[in-house]
Design an enzyme around this catalytic site. Structure first.
Site, PDB file in Angstrom:
ATOM      1  N   SER A   1      60.415  31.825  30.247  1.00 16.58           N
ATOM      2  CA  SER A   1      61.336  32.854  30.709  1.00 16.58           C
ATOM      3  C   SER A   1      60.573  34.147  31.012  1.00 16.58           C
ATOM      4  O   SER A   1      59.650  34.150  31.820  1.00 16.58           O
ATOM      5  CB  SER A   1      62.440  33.061  29.672  1.00 16.58           C
ATOM      6  OG  SER A   1      63.449  33.920  30.160  1.00 16.58           O
TER       7      SER A   1
ATOM      8  N   ASP B   1      68.890  25.653  36.301  1.00 19.54           N
ATOM      9  CA  ASP B   1      68.527  26.878  35.597  1.00 19.54           C
ATOM     10  C   ASP B   1      68.716  28.101  36.499  1.00 19.54           C
ATOM     11  O   ASP B   1      68.225  28.150  37.632  1.00 19.54           O
ATOM     12  CB  ASP B   1      67.073  26.767  35.139  1.00 19.54           C
ATOM     13  CG  ASP B   1      66.649  27.926  34.247  1.00 19.54           C
ATOM     14  OD1 ASP B   1      67.437  28.867  34.057  1.00 19.54           O
ATOM     15  OD2 ASP B   1      65.517  27.874  33.737  1.00 19.54           O
TER      16      ASP B   1
END
Length: 676
Positions: free
Chosen positions: A449, A501
């Site tokens: 991330s 995602d």
């Protein structure tokens, strides 16, 4: 849409948002009315006490108020159901109804005061059961009033008086053009100040140093610019997302995934990329950077016992531990270090350096020796605090110096975080000391991330000194680097993205694209908002927008590749499958404001080949090589958040490694079975 205007200001609620709160209030007050009516009719004899007349008058007043409130709420609910999101003319009576409803709060407040006085008065000769009932009614009434006040505070728009002129053309009648421009400019600058104050309140624990103040201003400007030309309430956005999800699913086409894979030569033959065991192995380090919180989350039953074997509560100071590792800003028991060791299986002597210091633009990381793969690993933590969120949201572009490459831009907040780590590594000679111990090891940089974005930019900064380094970026931010920079990082970076995602597709340009599509979907819908929201919930749960239509998810798939094709062709290469929006100026304006940013490196996209058969089972995954252009549009789906979680990525990688260990090919374009 647009926001409701009453009392001379705009509110963060639309005239068609009052159906559900009005219905809930009708239900509650109807039960309340029934209870009070039963007490008054069935227990009149109990009212013959010294204060019986006052009590009877109070109960009658409550009954009359409840009847009036229920009637006016029923009218509000009926009017709220009329029209569509953009066609608010059938709801033009809503402000008048709200004025009447507000007027009813005055006698209700007065009656609550009377009831409160009576309950605290001496009840000579009055039955205790009746007194208890009245006390309960008074307390309940005050609770309802408090909830109402809280609700008004939630929907209060600090810019309501300004936004009344900004969004409503009829409010601008009689104004000169320069006066209108001045009002719009003033409203936008005020919006930036309001968002900055909101950031300061929500992120007060982030501190108020120079970095934090700059981040507050940057984030506020980004948010204010994003909403400056639209009048959307939260429910409008929810309805638009529901419409967009259904529209994207309808326009999913069944195509050969090879047709959307990059035409550039694929990175086959590189052991960093071909061996998914390597990819899964270094994901453990990316997860370890989160410390003990993620370990407890992924191992809720056994984590406490396992961490206790590594934790040491003997010292609350930062410094060296056994083996020479320098640990900074860990907690008293060094639980974060224990989490690193449990995630990776390393010994304490293998950790060279770890810091859990966390401020805006300054994120935790650790350096360790991986003897199994003969590498020095730099692992950067992802988002785990409000400070990290401010770093994420500082999404403006900033120049990054890459020798021999032009047009190199990167995400400002993440670039500053990478620069902080780079400076720390150089000033404290961390990597030099590590390679002094193991001079023949390679350098690997990993993260998930926010950590993935920082790791890839850190790799750019480190590459002149370590040309053989390699970076694994798990679920990296989409708005990270410019096109030329993304191409440059393909020499040493591999990104891994799971399913739908959201984060690898997230950036200023993709958000502007999403906003344009949301407005288009809302404008083209002829359904009331409540039907859209109910249909969206039903669609998410059952796979059909119409409760009377059989769910499409119950039909058997003709072959195992069909779910894959739905996945990878639902939004290929940023193509807009919706009708051309009337407000295309939004997209053009966004293009002139900032160049699009992309995820880094070669990208492995892990997709579902076969969905999970039950809630307890796992989907069957496959992997495809895709280009950065594959992530230029946001896919609206319930899994857009869950697919970003590091444990979900780890499970998918473990399954692919198991497939590869059995001698099968996890990369679907190498399958002998044709994809049709």
């Amino acid at each position: 849409m647009p926001g409701l205007v009453v009392f001379g200001r705009r509110w963060e609620i639309a005239s068609d948002d009052l159906l559900f709160p009005g219905g809930v209030e009708i239900f509650i007050r109807a039960i309340w009315l029934l209870a009070i009516s039963v007490v008054y009719n069935e227990h009149r004899d109990l009212l013959k006490c010294a204060d019986g007349n006052v009590l009877a008058a109070y109960l009658i007043g409550v009954i009359v108020q409840l009847c009036l409130i229920i009637v006016i709420n029923a009218c509000i609910v009926h009017v709220s159901m009329q029209g569509t999101i953009t066609n608010y003319r059938p709801r033009k009576q809503m402000p008048s109804l709200l004025y009447v409803r507000f007027a009813l709060y005055m006698p209700e407040l007065a009656w609550d005061i009377i009831g409160t006085y009576w309950t605290f008065h001496d009840h000579v000769g009055c039955d205790r059961d009746v007194v208890a009932i009245v006390e309960g009614a008074v307390i309940f009434s005050w609770i309802v009033l408090v909830i109402t006040v809280v609700g008004i505070a939630v929907i209060f728009d600090p810019l309501g008086s300004r936004n009344r002129f900004s969004y409503w053309p009829e409010e601008q009648k009689g104004l000169e053009s320069d006066e209108t421009d001045q009002l719009m400019t003033s409203a936008r600058s005020a919006a930036a100040r309001v968002w900055e104050n909101r950031c300061k309140v929500l992120c007060c624990c982030a501190g108020f140093d120079e970095h934090s103040q700059n981040a507050f201003s940057d984030v506020a400007q980004v948010i204010a610019d994003f909403f400056k030309d639209v009048d959307l309430t939260p429910s409008d956005i929810a309805a638009g997302l529901a419409l967009l999800q259904q529209d994207q699913d309808r326009h999913s086409v069944f195509r050969d995934p090879m047709s959307i894979i990059t035409t550039q030569p694929q990175p086959h033959g590189d052991p960093h990329l071909e061996d998914l065991g390597l990819v899964a192995h270094y994901m453990k380090f990316a997860m370890a950077a989160y410390g003990w919180p993620l370990y407890v989350y992924t191992n809720p039953l056994s984590s406490l016992c396992q961490l206790s074997t590594e934790c040491s509560c003997c010292s609350c100071t930062s410094g060296q531990v056994e083996g020479g590792a320098l640990i900074m800003s860990d907690n008293c028991c060094r639980c974060n270090l224990a989490g690193i060791l449990q995630h990776t299986g390393l010994m304490a002597t293998d950790v060279v350096y770890a810091t859990f210091h966390n401020k805006v633009y300054e994120i935790p990381f650790f350096v360790a020796l991986d003897h199994d793969r003969r590498s020095v690993v730099v692992a950067v933590r992802g988002t785990l605090s409000l400070r990290d969120a401010l770093t994420d949201l500082s999404a403006e572009s900033e120049m990054i110096d890459v020798e021999g490459v032009e047009g190199t831009f990167a995400h400002k907040g993440i670039l500053q975080a990478a620069s902080f780590i780079h400076k720390k590594l150089e000033e404290e000679n961390i990597l030099a000391n590590a390679f002094w111990k193991v001079p023949d090891y390679s350098l690997v940089v990993v993260g998930h991330s926010l950590g993935a974005g920082a790791a890839s930019l850190l790799s750019i900064l480190l590459r002149p000194a370590y040309p053989r380094l390699f970076c694994y970026a798990y679920s990296p931010p989409g708005g990270l680097v410019s096109k030329s920079t993304a191409e440059y990082t393909k020499n040493f970076t591999c990104s891994i993205v799971l399913g739908k995602d959201l984060v690898p597709r997230l950036g200023i340009s993709t958000m502007e694209d999403l906003k344009s599509k949301l407005i288009t979907a809302i404008n083209s819908s002829d359904k009331p908002k409540y039907k859209i929201l109910v249909g969206g919930v039903w669609y998410t749960l059952c796979g059909s927008a119409d409760p009377h239509t059989p769910s499409s998810t119950t039909a058997p798939s003709p072959n195992l590749t069909q779910p894959l094709l739905d996945e990878i062709t639902s939004m290929p290469s940023g193509r807009d499958y919706t009708s051309q929006p009337d407000d295309s100026s939004i997209r053009q304006q966004a293009a002139t404001q900032s160049a699009p940013l992309y995820p880094p490196g070669h990208i492995i996209h892990i997709v579902e080949v076969e969905p999970a058969s039950s809630c307890l089972s796992q989907p069957t995954y496959g992997a495809v090589w895709v280009d950065t252009d594959h992530f230029t549009s946001i896919i609206v789906n319930p899994k857009m958040l869950s697919d970003h979680m590091p444990d979900a990525v780890m499970k998918a990688l473990d399954q692919l490694v198991h497939v590869q260990a059995r001698g099968l090919q996890p990369f679907l374009q190498h399958c002998s079975q044709p994809v049709v």
